[in-house]
Design a protein around this motif. Structure first.
Motif, PDB file in Angstrom:
ATOM      1  N   GLU A  27      -3.504   1.789   6.779  1.00 38.90           N
ATOM      2  CA  GLU A  27      -3.486   2.629   7.981  1.00 38.90           C
ATOM      3  C   GLU A  27      -4.043   1.863   9.170  1.00 38.90           C
ATOM      4  N   VAL A  28      -3.454   2.087  10.309  1.00 41.45           N
ATOM      5  CA  VAL A  28      -3.992   1.635  11.584  1.00 41.45           C
ATOM      6  C   VAL A  28      -4.183   2.922  12.386  1.00 41.45           C
ATOM      7  N   PRO A  29      -5.365   3.571  12.265  1.00 39.78           N
ATOM      8  CA  PRO A  29      -5.557   4.907  12.842  1.00 39.78           C
ATOM      9  C   PRO A  29      -5.311   5.008  14.341  1.00 39.78           C
ATOM     10  N   VAL A  30      -5.643   3.966  15.102  1.00 40.11           N
ATOM     11  CA  VAL A  30      -5.496   4.012  16.557  1.00 40.11           C
ATOM     12  C   VAL A  30      -4.068   3.680  16.982  1.00 40.11           C
ATOM     13  N   GLY A  31      -3.321   3.026  16.109  1.00 38.35           N
ATOM     14  CA  GLY A  31      -1.953   2.653  16.434  1.00 38.35           C
ATOM     15  C   GLY A  31      -1.903   1.377  17.253  1.00 38.35           C
ATOM     16  N   ALA A  70     -10.813  -1.690   1.669  1.00 41.13           N
ATOM     17  CA  ALA A  70     -11.244  -2.602   2.732  1.00 41.13           C
ATOM     18  C   ALA A  70     -11.057  -1.894   4.066  1.00 41.13           C
ATOM     19  N   GLU A  71     -12.128  -1.867   4.843  1.00 41.59           N
ATOM     20  CA  GLU A  71     -12.090  -1.205   6.147  1.00 41.59           C
ATOM     21  C   GLU A  71     -12.571  -2.177   7.215  1.00 41.59           C
ATOM     22  N   ALA A  72     -11.772  -2.312   8.274  1.00 43.23           N
ATOM     23  CA  ALA A  72     -12.133  -3.175   9.401  1.00 43.23           C
ATOM     24  C   ALA A  72     -12.500  -2.288  10.578  1.00 43.23           C
ATOM     25  N   THR A  90      -7.359  -0.193   4.309  1.00 40.05           N
ATOM     26  CA  THR A  90      -6.422  -0.342   3.205  1.00 40.05           C
ATOM     27  C   THR A  90      -7.122   0.015   1.901  1.00 40.05           C
ATOM     28  N   GLU A  91      -6.381   0.689   1.055  1.00 43.18           N
ATOM     29  CA  GLU A  91      -6.908   1.080  -0.253  1.00 43.18           C
ATOM     30  C   GLU A  91      -5.866   0.738  -1.303  1.00 43.18           C
ATOM     31  N   LEU A  92      -6.339   0.117  -2.373  1.00 40.97           N
ATOM     32  CA  LEU A  92      -5.463  -0.279  -3.470  1.00 40.97           C
ATOM     33  C   LEU A  92      -6.089   0.159  -4.783  1.00 40.97           C
ATOM     34  N   VAL A  93      -5.278   0.762  -5.629  1.00 42.79           N
ATOM     35  CA  VAL A  93      -5.662   1.007  -7.017  1.00 42.79           C
ATOM     36  C   VAL A  93      -4.656   0.229  -7.850  1.00 42.79           C
ATOM     37  N   TYR A  94      -5.156  -0.837  -8.465  1.00 48.68           N
ATOM     38  CA  TYR A  94      -4.323  -1.717  -9.279  1.00 48.68           C
ATOM     39  C   TYR A  94      -4.731  -1.488 -10.724  1.00 48.68           C
ATOM     40  N   ALA A  95      -3.754  -1.350 -11.609  1.00 50.33           N
ATOM     41  CA  ALA A  95      -4.057  -0.961 -12.986  1.00 50.33           C
ATOM     42  C   ALA A  95      -3.404  -1.884 -13.994  1.00 50.33           C
ATOM     43  N   ALA A  96      -3.994  -1.878 -15.173  1.00 48.68           N
ATOM     44  CA  ALA A  96      -3.431  -2.598 -16.311  1.00 48.68           C
ATOM     45  C   ALA A  96      -3.534  -1.684 -17.522  1.00 48.68           C
ATOM     46  N   VAL A  97      -2.500  -1.719 -18.350  1.00 49.69           N
ATOM     47  CA  VAL A  97      -2.541  -1.035 -19.639  1.00 49.69           C
ATOM     48  C   VAL A  97      -2.794  -2.120 -20.673  1.00 49.69           C
ATOM     49  N   VAL A  98      -3.874  -1.951 -21.420  1.00 47.57           N
ATOM     50  CA  VAL A  98      -4.294  -2.978 -22.376  1.00 47.57           C
ATOM     51  C   VAL A  98      -4.454  -2.384 -23.766  1.00 47.57           C
ATOM     52  N   THR A  99      -4.262  -3.240 -24.753  1.00 44.70           N
ATOM     53  CA  THR A  99      -4.474  -2.868 -26.145  1.00 44.70           C
ATOM     54  C   THR A  99      -5.573  -3.756 -26.700  1.00 44.70           C
ATOM     55  N   ASP A 134       0.913  -8.276   6.611  1.00 47.70           N
ATOM     56  CA  ASP A 134       2.136  -7.562   6.991  1.00 47.70           C
ATOM     57  C   ASP A 134       1.845  -6.431   7.975  1.00 47.70           C
ATOM     58  N   GLY A 135       0.589  -5.980   8.019  1.00 49.69           N
ATOM     59  CA  GLY A 135       0.189  -4.944   8.973  1.00 49.69           C
ATOM     60  C   GLY A 135      -0.108  -5.498  10.358  1.00 49.69           C
ATOM     61  N   GLY A 136       0.028  -6.811  10.545  1.00 51.45           N
ATOM     62  CA  GLY A 136      -0.157  -7.402  11.869  1.00 51.45           C
ATOM     63  C   GLY A 136      -1.526  -8.006  12.100  1.00 51.45           C
ATOM     64  N   PHE A 137      -2.334  -8.149  11.063  1.00 50.87           N
ATOM     65  CA  PHE A 137      -3.689  -8.682  11.190  1.00 50.87           C
ATOM     66  C   PHE A 137      -3.825  -9.946  10.348  1.00 50.87           C
ATOM     67  N   PRO A 138      -4.860 -10.741  10.619  1.00 51.11           N
ATOM     68  CA  PRO A 138      -5.096 -11.880   9.729  1.00 51.11           C
ATOM     69  C   PRO A 138      -5.336 -11.361   8.304  1.00 51.11           C
ATOM     70  N   PRO A 139      -4.827 -12.060   7.311  1.00 47.26           N
ATOM     71  CA  PRO A 139      -4.980 -11.559   5.939  1.00 47.26           C
ATOM     72  C   PRO A 139      -6.437 -11.536   5.496  1.00 47.26           C
ATOM     73  N   ILE A 140      -6.793 -10.505   4.757  1.00 50.41           N
ATOM     74  CA  ILE A 140      -8.110 -10.455   4.120  1.00 50.41           C
ATOM     75  C   ILE A 140      -7.978 -11.232   2.815  1.00 50.41           C
TER      76      ILE A 140
END
Length: 165
Positions: A27-31, A70-72, A90-99, A134-140
């Protein structure tokens, strides 16, 4: 030759079945205004959480989720002043299914909450970097995480939950 074979550490009783992006937002709240008014490098705050849930009671199959937020924010106008507007979030939930295959009981929790996040973190870090770029900012570019310390800190905060992955 037998000495070499004996010095090989045992394999982890772990198989990563699949990895996937469970949730992703940017999100870019201010636009567009933020691109015209941002004068200094924003301050970045990052929060990390790891969760593990057993998928089936009769099998050692788990979903491990690595949550990264991550919040700037704009730098404060004065040295000790309040932080400015949110530049992006930006918020990410990354998952793995493991045995797990016959692990010792005392290793289940560290495997799920330390080893699996350590293995999937590079993929999550890449997604965060790409989405901010891709959101227009330097990559974190997130620095490596000490998942052992994170796990130990959690155990210290919630000792009653220790052992329940």
């Amino acid at each position: 030759m037998s000495d070499t074979a004996q010095s090989v550490p045992p394999a982890l009783p772990l198989a990563i079945n699949l990895q996937y992006t469970r949730d992703l937002s940017f999100e870019v709240p201010v636009g567009a205004e933020i691109f015209a008014t941002l004068r200094a490098q924003p301050q970045i705050g990052v929060n990390i959480d790891v969760q593990a849930n057993r998928l089936q009671d009769d099998q050692m199959v788990y979903e491990v989720t690595l949550s990264i937020k991550a919040e700037a924010k704009e730098a404060p106008a004065t040295e000790n002043g309040p932080a400015g507007r949110t530049v992006f979030l930006t918020e990410l939930v990354y998952a793995a299914v493991v045995t797990l295959t016959n692990p010792p009981a005392e290793l289940i929790e560290p495997i799920l909450l330390v080893e699996v996040p350590r293995l999937i973190f590079p993929f999550a870090r890449n997604i965060i970097s790409d989405v901010t770029r891709d959101g227009g900012f330097p990559p974190i570019v997130l620095q490596p995480i000490d998942f052992v310390a994170l796990w130990q800190e959690r155990r210290a905060e919630f000792p009653e939950a220790a052992g329940n992955a």
